[in-house]
Design a protein around this motif. Structure first.
Motif, PDB file in Angstrom:
ATOM      1  N   GLN A   1       0.810  -1.222   0.000  1.00 49.62           N
ATOM      2  CA  GLN A   1       0.000   0.000   0.000  1.00 49.62           C
ATOM      3  C   GLN A   1       0.841   1.268   0.000  1.00 49.62           C
ATOM      4  OE1 GLN A   1      -3.463  -0.054  -0.427  1.00 49.62           O
ATOM      5  NE2 GLN A   1      -2.821  -2.150  -0.891  1.00 49.62           N
ATOM      6  N   GLU A   2       2.156   1.091   0.120  1.00 50.97           N
ATOM      7  CA  GLU A   2       3.068   2.216   0.014  1.00 50.97           C
ATOM      8  C   GLU A   2       3.847   2.133  -1.287  1.00 50.97           C
ATOM      9  OE1 GLU A   2       4.462   3.681   4.344  1.00 50.97           O
ATOM     10  OE2 GLU A   2       5.464   1.885   3.588  1.00 50.97           O
ATOM     11  N   ALA A   3       4.329   3.291  -1.744  1.00 47.36           N
ATOM     12  CA  ALA A   3       5.232   3.344  -2.890  1.00 47.36           C
ATOM     13  C   ALA A   3       6.609   3.743  -2.401  1.00 47.36           C
ATOM     14  CB  ALA A   3       4.724   4.364  -3.908  1.00 47.36           C
ATOM     15  N   LEU A   4       7.615   3.387  -3.166  1.00 47.92           N
ATOM     16  CA  LEU A   4       8.970   3.879  -2.929  1.00 47.92           C
ATOM     17  C   LEU A   4       9.172   5.078  -3.842  1.00 47.92           C
ATOM     18  CD1 LEU A   4      11.843   3.684  -1.782  1.00 47.92           C
ATOM     19  CD2 LEU A   4      12.374   2.075  -3.639  1.00 47.92           C
ATOM     20  N   ILE A   5       9.385   6.250  -3.257  1.00 43.82           N
ATOM     21  CA  ILE A   5       9.630   7.463  -4.034  1.00 43.82           C
ATOM     22  C   ILE A   5      11.126   7.635  -4.203  1.00 43.82           C
ATOM     23  CG2 ILE A   5       9.330   9.962  -4.149  1.00 43.82           C
ATOM     24  CD1 ILE A   5       6.899   9.633  -2.299  1.00 43.82           C
ATOM     25  N   VAL A   6      11.569   7.783  -5.446  1.00 46.98           N
ATOM     26  CA  VAL A   6      12.993   7.954  -5.726  1.00 46.98           C
ATOM     27  C   VAL A   6      13.198   9.262  -6.487  1.00 46.98           C
ATOM     28  CG1 VAL A   6      15.071   6.954  -6.733  1.00 46.98           C
ATOM     29  CG2 VAL A   6      13.278   5.445  -5.840  1.00 46.98           C
ATOM     30  N   ILE A   7      14.149  10.063  -6.006  1.00 51.21           N
ATOM     31  CA  ILE A   7      14.461  11.361  -6.618  1.00 51.21           C
ATOM     32  C   ILE A   7      15.857  11.275  -7.223  1.00 51.21           C
ATOM     33  CG2 ILE A   7      14.666  13.845  -6.228  1.00 51.21           C
ATOM     34  CD1 ILE A   7      13.093  13.386  -3.579  1.00 51.21           C
ATOM     35  N   PRO A   8      15.976  11.206  -8.552  1.00 53.01           N
ATOM     36  CA  PRO A   8      17.309  11.158  -9.156  1.00 53.01           C
ATOM     37  C   PRO A   8      17.944  12.545  -9.178  1.00 53.01           C
ATOM     38  CG  PRO A   8      15.632  11.134 -10.872  1.00 53.01           C
ATOM     39  CD  PRO A   8      14.909  11.128  -9.550  1.00 53.01           C
TER      40      PRO A   8
ATOM     41  N   ASN B   1       9.017   8.148  -9.600  1.00 65.04           N
ATOM     42  CA  ASN B   1      10.153   8.982 -10.002  1.00 65.04           C
ATOM     43  C   ASN B   1       9.737  10.449  -9.909  1.00 65.04           C
ATOM     44  OD1 ASN B   1      12.138  10.424 -11.362  1.00 65.04           O
ATOM     45  ND2 ASN B   1      12.220   9.060 -13.137  1.00 65.04           N
ATOM     46  N   VAL B   2      10.332  11.160  -8.951  1.00 61.51           N
ATOM     47  CA  VAL B   2      10.079  12.598  -8.787  1.00 61.51           C
ATOM     48  C   VAL B   2      11.346  13.343  -9.188  1.00 61.51           C
ATOM     49  CG1 VAL B   2       9.549  14.457  -7.161  1.00 61.51           C
ATOM     50  CG2 VAL B   2       8.418  12.241  -6.937  1.00 61.51           C
ATOM     51  N   GLN B   3      11.242  14.268 -10.118  1.00 56.92           N
ATOM     52  CA  GLN B   3      12.411  14.997 -10.595  1.00 56.92           C
ATOM     53  C   GLN B   3      13.027  15.826  -9.458  1.00 56.92           C
ATOM     54  OE1 GLN B   3      11.360  17.244 -14.159  1.00 56.92           O
ATOM     55  NE2 GLN B   3       9.890  15.664 -14.699  1.00 56.92           N
ATOM     56  N   GLY B   4      14.354  15.915  -9.489  1.00 56.52           N
ATOM     57  CA  GLY B   4      15.071  16.585  -8.422  1.00 56.52           C
ATOM     58  C   GLY B   4      15.126  18.088  -8.523  1.00 56.52           C
ATOM     59  N   ASP B   5      14.415  18.673  -9.486  1.00 59.24           N
ATOM     60  CA  ASP B   5      14.439  20.133  -9.643  1.00 59.24           C
ATOM     61  C   ASP B   5      13.064  20.757  -9.406  1.00 59.24           C
ATOM     62  OD1 ASP B   5      13.129  19.231 -11.890  1.00 59.24           O
ATOM     63  OD2 ASP B   5      14.494  20.163 -13.342  1.00 59.24           O
ATOM     64  N   LEU B   6      12.272  20.111  -8.528  1.00 58.27           N
ATOM     65  CA  LEU B   6      10.908  20.579  -8.243  1.00 58.27           C
ATOM     66  C   LEU B   6      10.757  20.933  -6.754  1.00 58.27           C
ATOM     67  CD1 LEU B   6       8.938  17.858 -10.263  1.00 58.27           C
ATOM     68  CD2 LEU B   6       9.538  20.156 -11.037  1.00 58.27           C
TER      69      LEU B   6
END
Length: 246
Positions: free
Chosen positions: A3-10, A99-104
Motif C-alpha cells: 500500500q506504500e510506494a517507494l519514491i525515488v528522486i534522481p 520517479n520525482v524529478q530533483g528540480d521541483l
C-alpha cells in the motif's frame, strides 16, 4: 500490492544551465533537500535520493534523509531510479516506484500522491500526470509535451495513447499538458531500462514513447496546474520567492 510506494528522486551535479543544481541554496537548504521534504510530505512511502555524486548524498543524509549512490555514467534519470531502487530494496517489497524529478522544490505533495492513484489498477504498467492546456500559446509550443488521452468528460484518469510536441489530438475537446512525474510497476521499470530507445522516441525526443512502443500501458491522472521546475538562475530566484511565501 504494497500500500506504500517507494519514491525515488534522481539527482546529479551536471547541469549546463545551472551547474551544481541539486545543492543550490534555497533558504539555507540545498534544493535536493527541499524536493525530499515535499516528497516526504506526500506521505505515501519512504523517499530515497538516487545521487550521482557523494556530495548530494551527504547533503540528504545530513538533513535526515536516505540516499543511495548510483553510477554517474548512467544515461538517464530512469536508469538512476532503477539502480537506486534495486540497491535500496533488493527484496522487491515495493511494487511501485515513483520517479520525482530533483528540480521541483516547490511541488505540491498532492501531485506526488496523484501519480500513485492509477497504480490501483493492476493493468497499468506506468502512471503519469496531465493537466488541461488553457493557454492557446501552449498548444503550438513544442516545449510543452501533449499527452493524447482516451478519457471521457469528467473522468480523472485516462489511458495515454501517445505523447507529442505537436498540437494533438485534432477536434473539439481538451488538450492535455503532460507532467513528467512517473509511477512505475517494478517489473515495468526493469523492462523499461532494458529496452533500446525506440525510433519514435528518438524522433519526438520523448523517453516515454519507448514504453508505448513496447506495448506497455500508461495511464495519466488529471491534476490542476504544472509544477514549477528550476532550470536557470532566474528559476532559482523564483523558487526562493515561492518557498518564502510557503
Amino acid at each position: 500490492m504494497n500500500q506504500e510506494a517507494l519514491i525515488v528522486i534522481p539527482a546529479r551535479m551536471a547541469s549546463t544551465r545551472l551547474p551544481g543544481k541539486p545543492l543550490a541554496d534555497i533558504h539555507g537548504v540545498p534544493m535536493i533537500v527541499q524536493v525530499w521534504r515535499r516528497a516526504m510530505e506526500a506521505g505515501i512511502g519512504p523517499v530515497l535520493v538516487a545521487a550521482a555524486e557523494k556530495e548530494i548524498a551527504d547533503a540528504v543524509i545530513a538533513a535526515g534523509g536516505e540516499a543511495v549512490l548510483t553510477d554517474p555514467a548512467l544515461p538517464s534519470g530512469s536508469d538512476r531510479v532503477y539502480q537506486a531502487a534495486e540497491r535500496f530494496d533488493p527484496e522487491g517489497r515495493f511494487d511501485v516506484v515513483i520517479n520525482v524529478q530533483g528540480d521541483l522544490p516547490t511541488i505540491d505533495p498532492a501531485l506526488i500522491r496523484a501519480v500513485f492513484e492509477p497504480m490501483a489498477n493492476p493493468a497499468v504498467d506506468i502512471a503519469t500526470l496531465a493537466t488541461v492546456i488553457d493557454d492557446p500559446a501552449e498548444r503550438a509550443n513544442p516545449s510543452v509535451v501533449k499527452a493524447v488521452l482516451n478519457i471521457a468528460p469528467g473522468q480523472k484518469v485516462g489511458r495515454a495513447l501517445y505523447f507529442t510536441r505537436n498540437p494533438a489530438p485534432h477536434g473539439e475537446g481538451p488538450m492535455w499538458h503532460h507532467i513528467g512525474l512517473y509511477g512505475f510497476r517494478r517489473a515495468a521499470l526493469r523492462r523499461f531500462v532494458s529496452l533500446e530507445p525506440a525510433t519514435i522516441e528518438k524522433r519526438e525526443s520523448l523517453e516515454q514513447l519507448r514504453a508505448l512502443a513496447d506495448g506497455m500501458r500508461i495511464d495519466a491522472a488529471v491534476v490542476e496546474g504544472v509544477p514549477f521546475g528550476v532550470d536557470t538562475p532566474a528559476d532559482l530566484i523564483r523558487a526562493r520567492t515561492l518557498l518564502a511565501v510557503r
